[in-house]
Write an enzyme that holds these catalytic residues in place. Structure first.
Site, short mmCIF file in Angstrom:
data_model
loop_
_atom_site.label_atom_id
_atom_site.label_comp_id
_atom_site.label_asym_id
_atom_site.label_seq_id
_atom_site.Cartn_x
_atom_site.Cartn_y
_atom_site.Cartn_z
N ASP A 23 0.84 -1.21 0.00
CA ASP A 23 0.00 0.00 0.00
C ASP A 23 0.86 1.24 0.00
O ASP A 23 0.56 2.25 -0.62
CB ASP A 23 -0.87 0.04 1.26
CG ASP A 23 -1.97 -0.98 1.18
OD1 ASP A 23 -2.10 -1.60 0.11
OD2 ASP A 23 -2.67 -1.16 2.19
N LYS A 52 -28.84 5.70 14.23
CA LYS A 52 -28.64 5.66 12.78
C LYS A 52 -27.21 5.23 12.50
O LYS A 52 -26.26 6.01 12.67
CB LYS A 52 -28.91 7.05 12.19
CG LYS A 52 -28.85 7.09 10.68
CD LYS A 52 -29.33 8.45 10.19
CE LYS A 52 -29.37 8.53 8.68
NZ LYS A 52 -28.06 8.49 8.06
P1 AMP Z 1 -29.62 9.27 4.47
O1 AMP Z 1 -28.38 8.48 4.15
O2 AMP Z 1 -29.27 10.55 5.17
O3 AMP Z 1 -30.49 9.41 3.29
O4 AMP Z 1 -30.41 8.46 5.57
C1 AMP Z 1 -31.05 7.25 5.27
C2 AMP Z 1 -30.15 6.11 5.60
O5 AMP Z 1 -29.98 5.96 6.98
C3 AMP Z 1 -30.68 4.80 5.17
O6 AMP Z 1 -30.51 4.57 3.82
C4 AMP Z 1 -29.87 3.86 6.00
O7 AMP Z 1 -28.65 3.59 5.31
C5 AMP Z 1 -29.49 4.67 7.23
N1 AMP Z 1 -30.00 4.10 8.50
C6 AMP Z 1 -29.21 3.73 9.53
N2 AMP Z 1 -29.93 3.25 10.54
C7 AMP Z 1 -31.24 3.32 10.18
C8 AMP Z 1 -32.47 2.97 10.81
N3 AMP Z 1 -32.52 2.46 12.04
N4 AMP Z 1 -33.59 3.16 10.11
C9 AMP Z 1 -33.55 3.69 8.86
N5 AMP Z 1 -32.44 4.03 8.23
C10 AMP Z 1 -31.27 3.85 8.87
#
Ligand code: AMP
Length: 675
Positions: free
Chosen positions: A34, A119
């Site tokens: 790397d 999340k």
């Molecule tokens: P965003 O990426 O900001 O559009 O947020 C949506 C994304 O949050 C989803 O596509 C998932 O990848 C992520 N995510 C992580 N945890 C959760 C959860 N508990 N419920 C729904 N989405 C989640």
């Protein structure tokens, strides 16, 4: 080097890198380490920066991340995989709830229960089961169509291959997050910028055996389409997921009311650093599926859910240890080693504590829970501590009084402020302190100093550890045969290094003075000294003088700088270093400034871009002709030279003050030159 040669060298490097890429991505058999790969990439980027005429569509600098995957087939999602709308404050949450209540035409007192789920900052995936069997696995893609990454997803242990429970729907698309644990990410050294990229990279490997090598996890949290699902709330669904054998997030909770959502958010933010995976907020979903259905979706996000994001500039973490770093000028800087935490997409594991006084003032201790801020280009730093979380057996941090090199440290007295410095320093002025010496070498080769291409901080560290360099002159006496035998080096890279070093054997006096790394002598001061002292011989002669009156006459050089230069010359190693460098280098005398040039007693200011000439060149042209530059529009200014896209404010003030405005051509005419 002439243009053709540079182009050939550049194309050769790109060809080699593309070969390495092929081995890495397509054949999954890296050809080089790397380190060697990164070095080559860096060389290409440096060449592009230096020679603007180099531009290749093949250039790695034009590509981001992974190759677009021709490898995967695209398949439509039966129910789109949506994004989530964001909330950042309590206010946002109140608005979110209010809108829902209005939409459902309920009274303000209507109680909404939410499923609050951390999340996870990973990659979402959809797993389609038919009759209990894992059939297809898709990435989110653009939300409508995903990539068929079934084989790669099948390597993940957390995703059951078969589910035999009676109540498992006949058909269902289970959705969740694929991620890599922080502890596993650490083992991957510098391959990826953050755990999310690592998970994404691993998931999109062409060969599932490669995916298997990077341990991925899966946490399930929702479904897309279904046939035969018999649950009424998100909470029940999450319970069922567990029952069917999926992993769910242990922090999931059902909560009502914005106040409680906030409480949970604050609690989780504090626990965040203790988790072995990245979370970047909390998702709130209306618990009742019937209400979810009524609410439906807006353009690309459900109306019944929101992601309450953590701050992109700060996070809560824990101090694991406090390291003392020694800078080039001897300053002892305490650095907190913290539990890694994702702040705005960057995994932060070090945060500066500034200096001893800051530690005393805030009583910062190892083991403390702290708020770390990382904003813009500023180094991450500890903002405050959470005393409530401190353990009873915690001990005050005792700041070391000695530098690791053994010297007793000092706090200098500032005559102007009549206060002792907040910073503790190693008193060494030469190269006796190992830590300082290494930092001084890094400064010596840096961009503004000798600017040796391909000789960065890492190489200084590396060569230092191998005992190849101790003093600046060693850089010009490297044993290249030894380097060629080192891991990650080859004939070509050694030739490049040699070339860059030799290129810098000729240097201007000001850069030379600056490169010595004398405290308080930055670029501007080095320039002033060079201009007045003219030659390196004269500069060296300073060591023989008992007073530096010549320097005192330089406008801009004050007592602090004088003292610093004196201290520097009192050290024998510094003198030896300079004498040695004098022999090896060609140090160009500072250009004579005409005392009675055409522009004598005239002051200038520049605004906008000049044609065919850099600011630096224009400045020296003015100075060579005895004119001077001022930095703002004032009565002292005689001429404002305007180039392309000048600052309007400057022109307006110049007009107001009756200052003469010159175009580039008019100015050059003053100098009897044409553009
Ligand atoms: P965003 O990426 O900001 O559009 O947020 C949506 C994304 O949050 C989803 O596509 C998932 O990848 C992520 N995510 C992580 N945890 C959760 C959860 N508990 N419920 C729904 N989405 C989640």
């Amino acid at each position: 080097m002439e243009k053709k040669k540079i182009e050939d060298l550049y194309n050769k490097k790109i060809k080699l890198l593309n070969q390495f890429n092929k081995f890495y991505y397509d054949l999954s058999k890296p050809k080089v380490s790397d380190q060697e790969y990164d070095k080559l990439m860096n060389e290409i980027v440096l060449l592009e920066k230096k020679y603007k005429f180099l531009k290749s569509t093949n250039s790695p600098s034009q590509k981001v991340g992974f190759k677009p995957s021709k490898n995967f087939k695209k398949l439509p999602h039966k129910v789109p995989m949506l994004s989530l709308s964001n909330a950042f404050s309590e206010e946002d949450l109140k608005n979110f709830e209010k809108k829902i209540i209005n939409y459902l035409d309920k009274k303000d007192e209507f109680e909404i229960f939410y499923s609050a789920e951390s999340k996870i900052d990973g990659i979402s995936a959809s797993i389609i089961y038919k009759n209990g069997k894992f059939i297809t696995g898709l990435s989110r893609g653009d939300g409508k169509e995903g990539e068929d990454i079934t084989e790669n997803l099948k390597t993940i242990k957390d995703i059951p291959d078969e589910i035999n429970s009676k109540n498992f729907p006949k058909e269902i698309d289970i959705r969740g997050e694929v991620f890599i644990k922080n502890s596993e990410f650490k083992k991957l050294s510098n391959k990826f910028a953050n755990p999310r990229n690592a998970a994404s990279g691993s998931l999109r490997q062409k060969d599932p055996n490669e995916t298997k090598k990077i341990p991925l996890n899966f946490i399930a949290y929702t479904y897309g389409y279904e046939k035969g699902l018999e649950v009424e709330t998100q909470h029940e669904f999450l319970e069922m997921l567990k029952y069917w054998g999926f992993k769910t997030n242990h922090m999931n909770k059902t909560i009502k009311g914005v106040k409680n959502l906030m409480r949970n958010y604050n609690d989780i933010e504090k626990q965040r650093n203790e988790l072995d995976f990245d979370i970047d907020g909390i998702v709130y979903k209306i618990n009742d599926f019937k209400l979810q259905k009524r609410l439906g979706n807006v353009a690309n996000a459900p109306r019944w859910a929101v992601a309450h994001k953590f701050s992109a500039n700060s996070g809560v973490s824990k101090i694991l240890n406090i390291d003392i770093q020694i800078g080039r000028t001897g300053a002892l800087t305490p650095v907190a080693k913290i539990q890694p935490i994702n702040i705005g997409g960057v995994l932060v594991s070090n945060a500066t504590l500034h200096n001893e006084e800051e530690i005393i003032r805030k009583d910062i201790r190892i083991g403390d829970t702290v708020i770390v801020e990382r904003a813009g280009d500023v180094i991450p730093h500890v903002v405050s501590i959470d005393i409530k979380k401190r353990k009873p057996n915690s001990k005050k941090f005792i700041f070391p009084k000695k530098c690791p090199c053994g010297f007793e440290t000092i706090k200098e007295y500032n005559k102007v402020t009549k206060k002792f410095d907040a910073v503790r320093r190693c008193p060494d002025r030469g190269f006796e302190c190992d830590r300082m010496a290494k930092e001084r070498l890094k400064h010596f080769v840096s961009k503004e100093a000798f600017n040796i291409d391909g000789f960065g901080k890492k190489i200084v560290e590396n060569f230092w550890n191998l005992n190849l360099i101790r003093l600046p002159q060693d850089i010009f006496k490297l044993d290249y045969s030894k380097i060629e035998a080192l891991d990650g080096w080859g004939a070509q890279s050694v030739a490049n290094l040699k070339y860059s070093i030799n290129l810098r054997k000729t240097i201007s006096l000001e850069k030379f003075i600056y490169a010595l790394g004398i405290r308080h002598i930055g670029l501007e001061n080095a320039k002033l000294i060079a201009k007045n002292i003219k030659s390196s011989k004269n500069f060296l002669l300073l060591s023989k003088k008992s007073n530096f009156d010549d320097l005192l006459n330089i406008d801009g050089i004050g007592e602090t700088q004088m003292k610093s230069i004196k201290d520097f010359f009192l050290n024998n190693t510094n003198i030896k270093v300079m004498n040695e460098l004098e022999k090896i280098l060609e140090i160009k005398n500072a250009k004579n400034q005409k005392a009675d040039g055409i522009l004598t007693n005239k002051t200038f200011m520049l605004t906008g871009k000049l044609e065919g000439m850099s600011r630096a060149e224009a400045k020296s042209l003015i100075e060579e002709n005895s004119g001077s530059i001022v930095s703002n529009v004032s009565k002292k200014l005689n001429f404002l030279i305007i180039g392309d896209k000048p600052t309007k404010r400057k022109i307006d003030s110049a007009k107001e003050m009756n200052i003469k405005i010159l175009t580039q051509a008019e100015w050059l005419k003053m100098l009897n030159k044409t553009a």
